[in-house]
Structure formats: C-alpha cells, structure tokens
Design an enzyme around this catalytic site. Structure first.
Site, mmCIF file in Angstrom:
data_model
loop_
_atom_site.group_PDB
_atom_site.id
_atom_site.type_symbol
_atom_site.label_atom_id
_atom_site.label_comp_id
_atom_site.label_asym_id
_atom_site.label_seq_id
_atom_site.Cartn_x
_atom_site.Cartn_y
_atom_site.Cartn_z
ATOM 1 N N ASP A 144 0.829 -1.211 0.000
ATOM 2 C CA ASP A 144 0.000 0.000 0.000
ATOM 3 C C ASP A 144 0.859 1.256 0.000
ATOM 4 O OD1 ASP A 144 -2.377 1.427 -0.003
ATOM 5 O OD2 ASP A 144 -3.223 0.333 1.696
ATOM 6 N N ASP A 162 -10.908 1.929 -3.105
ATOM 7 C CA ASP A 162 -11.410 1.634 -1.767
ATOM 8 C C ASP A 162 -12.934 1.610 -1.734
ATOM 9 O OD1 ASP A 162 -8.952 1.332 -0.601
ATOM 10 O OD2 ASP A 162 -8.877 3.336 0.301
#
Length: 691
Positions: A446, A514
């Site tokens: 990430d 997301d």
C-alpha cells in the site's frame, strides 16, 4: 517487423494491422511520417520526399511534424527534451546512426557530449508501439529539466475527441469524452505517485463507436509524478507528449559517464473502435507486461473491513475458517499485525509482528491457513513511517522533509526517502526477513499518502528524489520477486492511486478502489477496462449496507456479480454473516471458479455502459462466453432489453447454460436475462458454450 530504406534514413515498424514510420532528413531533422493502417516501405519513402510547408516566420515548419521536439532552434511546440549546462540551454543535435535488434530500433543523435537515443519496439502479434529515450553523458554535468518518453503525432483531421480517465479517492477511473479544442490539455500527477485523479492514458478519435472506427491511444508506464499534454496545434495537427515528472523544474543531474532511461510511453492505433482498442491493450499487457499472466488469480478474503486495527491471531483464525468453508483460496491479514499498530497513529516502519497479538510471529497463523487449504497473505506499507515508531525515533532524517518547515503528516504518517541507499537496504532486510520468517504467499503493498515536503537537505540535487524514489521502488520489488518467486504482489494506493504499466510489470494485480459499493464499482470498472484487463482488477464483496461510503443496501447477489467482473475477493465481516448468506456466498464462489478462466483471460466486450437501466459486459475465450449483467433500475414496467453478443463464431451454435436455449453465433440474448433479472439492483450471470 522492421523495414529500413537503402539509405538508412527511413524506417517502418509494422504489426498485424498497423505501421509506424519515421524519417531523418539530410538536415538531421527527425520527421514523423505515418501512424495508422499498415503501409509498406515504398509508401513511407513517398511520404518522406514531401516538402515541409513554407510558413511565415511566425510559425515553424517542424511543429507538428517533428518526431521528438527538443528545446531550441526553429520550434515553438512543447519540447519533449529540455537540458542545460552552465554554458547553454537547449539541444542542437546531429544524427549519428541507427541500429536494430531483438525487434527494437534505436536512433542515435548527439549534442556535444550528450547522446540521445530514441528507442522503438513493436512486439510480435501486437500493434502497440513502445517508445522510450536514453540520455548518455560523456562530458561535464548536464541538468535534465525534462525528458519525455515520446511525442506522438496524429494525422490531419477536422475534429478530434479526447477520452481520459479521471477521478478522486473512492471514485477513480471514470471515463470522460470531450471535444478537443485548440490549445493544450494537460493531465498528470504532481503527487509523487500515479494518483487517483488521472490514469496515465489518453485516447483520441473522430467518430468511433464501441466496435467501429479509428482510435489512437497512449499509455505511460510510470508510477511517480507524470504529465501527458495533448496539443491541438494552429494548423489542426495534434501531438501528444508525455513522460515522468509534472513540471520542468528539474528531473536529475547527469554526471560524467552517467545515463538516464525514461519510462516506456506506449501507443496503439486500431480501427476496431474503443472496444477493439481495449482488447488490444489487454492482450498486450497479458502477453508482455503482467507477470505470470497465464496463471489465474485466486479468490481472496481480506480481513480489513471485518476487523480494521482490532486484530488478534485467534480472531484471524476464526475468519480464516469461515473463509475456507466458503471456498476462498487466499486469506490476507490486513493492517494492524505489526509493531505498535493499534491505530493509524503508530507502528509504520516497524515490520515485525506485534508480540501481544501474534506471540509466535506470523508462522502459526500462516500454517493454520495453509492447513485449511488456502494461501496466506499480509498487508504492508513500506514507503511510509509513523512519527510514533521505532524507525522514526532512530532515523528522523530518513523521511522527505524541507529544512526549517513543518513535516506534514497525512494519515499521521510521513514518506520515507526511498532514494536514499540506507533506506533501500533497511527495507530490503526488513521485507526479505519477513517473507523468510513465515510461509507468506502474497503481499498487498500500500501507499496511503502523497508527497508534500519532498526535500532532501543533504543531497546536492534534492529534486532527483522524485525519480529516484520510483526507481528504488521498482528495484526493491524486482529484488523481492527474485528472492521469493512464489510470492505474489498487489499494488494499492488508498485504492487506485498507483495503477500504470510500470507497476503492473512488477505486480500481479491492483486494488482498483477503496469504494466497494457494487453500484459505484460498475462505472469505476467500466473506465478501468478501457486500458487494463480484468486479470489485474481486484474487486471485493463487502457488507451491506456499505458502511464505508454511502450506506447503500444491496443484495449479496448484486455484490457478487459486480465483483466477479475482475479478480474476486471478499472483505466483509464473515462472523456476522448468516448461515444462509454463507451458503449463498459459497455457491457464488464456486460459480466464479468455473467462469474465472474466461473472465481473467478472455476477450472483453462492453455490451452496455453503466448509465442506468441495464449494464452488461461479455468475456469470450475459445468456445465459451460469459455475460455479467446488472439491472440498476427498472422504470414504468419496461421489459429487460435484449443483448446482442459479440466476438462469437457466426456459423456456430451456442447453448445458454441457464435456460437451455440454443442460439446462432449472432446471439440476441433475451430470455436468459429475463430469467436472471427481477428488479432494481439485481444482477445475473449467463454462460454460453459452443455446441
């Protein structure tokens, strides 16, 4: 295929359907000749002898015709190359020669001690042209302000339309098409990573549809700051220039004996419309970009939305057991397993398991997951550090910062200066040790904040960290993949903030957004498919109502069919799912495994866009076809419309496995949809097999 004229000054690269041609004049001007339908060497030579226009002194005959415009001389367009020394700025080059091999053409030019090599490659069985540039310095230091990978020149047309993918966090990859007007349209990222705001891709057409018409597309393989400029010039010519870096404040300093190679900027021409362009891009990436693209990606479960930071080994075991019973193949422990990571305020940089949560490290949990028949994965964010961490307390100088200024914290974290060799070695030892400490099969990598205070006080040329950070990231991923060849990697950046051909050449899939709301995802996934294949598009089924963004309620059926359009994952709290939901989910997972080869490796056809009403996408591989359809809303009692499928053999018959209907190759699918779709926010999967 590469054809070269007898005088060695005209070159034609050709693929199955297209050609790309350039020519060097006797004045050492490199001119663009052709990009479009396939032509022969004789055609290119005929184009090469056409005289340049005789303009008034307010315009340049080179503008819009030069293959790679440099700064200086009789040029007014945006330069692709801008360099300076203490004595001068700009480039005045001479042609030195060419060489070719392994399907690559290299054209060499020289300006004093600086050699500029333009690279071209058209791999077999593709119409994608890869272009990049190498700078070699044999003299005193040269500052490179700008070095774009390529300038693309389009043929004369009356009007052009520009397609781009724009967005923000939670709303990435949304397709927008608009008329191209005179002047310049600039997209890019000045954030240090690819960014949520734009994917580094553009397409231009005049009147193309989904399946017909000329489309020119360009995609940049770079995971840092970047810029693509599309210019409608005064004489109606269009040029597209793109490369690393957003502005011209300086990329790097080339010392004596040093070289710099730009990222690849790839281009594609097709007359098969937007759908044909997408399928060509997908085929190219599966064949030449994505690692192990022939291997289907597993169904995963990720623990983040179930647990967030409140995790323990016992709790993860319970989730793993439910996931395994559902048919999941890869179990991923997300954030919160390491250091003092009980919230987003601490722990980043300390990549060792939290002893209170995992007393024996990760190996006992990984062994348990493997015993359940699943692979085991973890989440990391190596390029970041919390101020509340052992790493930052030991090395506060390892972050990007400007002396005398506050160190900006987004999400309570700072960006490590990965351009530093000591930071690179620290991360290598931490991650190599981690992957060696337990049987880990998968890493979700990430990147949750942008560059802000991008300074490096101790370096004589601190601007270089923008480029060197990305090169160090690539080198670290390459090194880890070589040392741990069985480990797969996913690129994530708060969702879709780092998706490009560069990172895709080193990772197995990407986290698209997301936003896991299944209705929102239809538009995100539609835009994503313009350039990237389903094989890399991770998509999750999460809880309903969608707590993260909009509280919208949706059926498990709709959520699964939405996520089955890519690499299927599950991210809900399985401990709260009912027995009926778990049983239904198990059936959906089993169905996905049956259709997975077609979805992940097949040709994709966008049958209807997600604009309300019915939306559908088709995948075809060999004798099989799969249609995923979503009925977003049904008004006034309107019947479900029929879908005309594409890409099938018109002489063959196909059986609809849902209803038993048999169709000819030009399938008008209607009854199979009506059986599956019953109202608003409903979805269905239809499978067809050649008889």
């Amino acid at each position: 295929m590469l054809d070269i004229s007898e005088d060695g000054r005209t070159w034609v690269l050709s693929g199955p359907a297209s050609s790309y041609a350039v020519h060097v004049t006797d004045r050492d001007e490199l001119l663009h000749l052709h990009w479009g339908p396939r032509i022969g060497l004789a055609d290119a030579e005929a184009l090469a002898v056409r005289p340049l226009p005789d303009y008034w002194p307010f315009e340049s005959p080179l503008d819009g015709r030069e293959e790679y415009p440099v700064e200086g001389g009789p040029r007014f367009v945006r330069p692709a190359l801008s360099v300076r020394t203490p004595e001068r700025r700009g480039t005045e080059w001479t042609y030195e020669g060419h060489d070719a091999g392994d399907g690559e053409l290299r054209l060499r030019f020289r300006d004093g001690d600086l050699t500029i090599t333009l690279h071209y490659r058209m791999r077999s069985s593709t119409d994608v042209v890869e272009r990049w540039v190498t700078l070699d310095n044999r003299g005193p230091s040269v500052e490179v302000l700008r070095a774009d990978s390529a300038t693309w020149t389009l043929p004369d047309r009356d009007t052009w339309r520009l397609s781009q993918l724009h967005g923000r966090w939670g709303a990435e990859s949304r397709l927008e098409r608009s008329a191209l007007t005179h002047g310049e349209m600039v997209i890019g990222s000045r954030r240090g990573h690819t960014g949520h705001q734009h994917l580094p891709w553009v397409a231009l057409d005049t009147d193309a549809t989904e399946e017909r018409g000329e489309v020119y597309g360009c995609a940049l393989g770079w995971s840092g700051s970047w810029r693509i400029a599309v210019a409608q010039l005064p004489d109606a010519r269009v040029q597209i220039t793109g490369g690393a870096g957003y502005d011209d404040s300086g990329l790097l300093m080339l010392g004596t004996g040093e070289s710099y190679t730009t990222p690849v900027f790839a281009g594609l021409w097709t007359d098969g419309g937007f759908g044909g362009a997408s399928r060509a891009w997908h085929t190219y990436q599966r064949a030449h970009v994505i690692p192990d693209a022939g291997r289907d990606r597993p169904v995963l479960f990720n623990s983040w939305e179930a647990t967030e930071f409140d995790i323990s080994e016992e709790q993860q075991r319970a989730l793993a057991e439910r996931a395994a019973a559902m048919g999941v193949e890869l179990f991923v422990v997300d954030d919160g397993w390491f250091g003092a990571r009980t919230s987003d305020r601490a722990g980043l940089g300390d990549w060792t398991p939290n002893p209170d949560r995992f007393p024996g490290g990760l190996k006992p949990l990984a062994d348990h997951v493997h015993g359940l028949g699943m692979q085991f994965g973890i989440w990391v964010e190596p390029e970041m550090v919390n101020a509340d961490s052992d790493l930052y307390r030991a090395h506060p100088d390892w972050v990007q910062y400007q002396p005398g200024r506050k160190r900006t914290e987004f999400r309570n974290q700072l960006v490590l200066n990965l351009a530093r060799e000591d930071v690179q070695e620290y991360l290598w030892h931490q991650l190599d040790g981690l992957l060696s400490s337990a049987p880990i099969d998968y890493v979700k990598w990430d990147f949750n904040r942008c560059f802000t205070d991008a300074g490096w006080p101790d370096d004589p040329y601190p601007q270089r960290l923008w480029v060197d950070h990305v090169h160090a990231l690539y080198a670290l991923l390459d090194r880890l993949r070589a040392a741990h060849p069985g480990v797969a990697f996913e690129s994530c950046s708060g969702g879709g903030g780092r998706i490009d051909l560069g990172v895709l050449s080193r990772t197995d899939q990407v986290w698209t957004s997301d936003n896991t709301d299944p209705l929102d995802r239809l538009a995100i996934q539609y835009g994503f498919s313009q350039i990237h294949p389903a094989r890399v598009m991770a998509a999750w089924v999460t809880d309903s109502p969608n707590a993260m963004l909009n509280q919208r309620a949706s059926s498990l059926r709709f959520r699964f069919v939405s996520a089955m359009a890519g690499v299927l994952g599950v991210g809900g709290d399985l401990t709260k799912w009912t027995g009926e939901e778990l049983a239904e989910a198990r059936d959906w997972v089993a169905l996905y495994k049956e259709i997975r080869p077609v979805v992940q490796r097949g040709d994709q056809y966008r049958l209807r866009p997600p604009e309300g009403g019915l939306s559908a996408v088709q995948y075809t591989l060999g004798d099989e076809a799969v249609v995923l359809a979503w009925l977003q809303a049904q008004r006034y009692g309107e019947p479900v419309p029929a879908l005309r499928l594409r890409g099938l053999d018109p002489k063959a018959s196909y059986e609809c496995l849902k209803t038993g209907e048999v169709h000819r190759g030009a399938v008008l699918l209607h009854h199979g949809l009506r059986v599956g779709l019953r109202g608003d926010l409903d979805a269905t999967v239809v499978r067809l097999k050649r008889k």
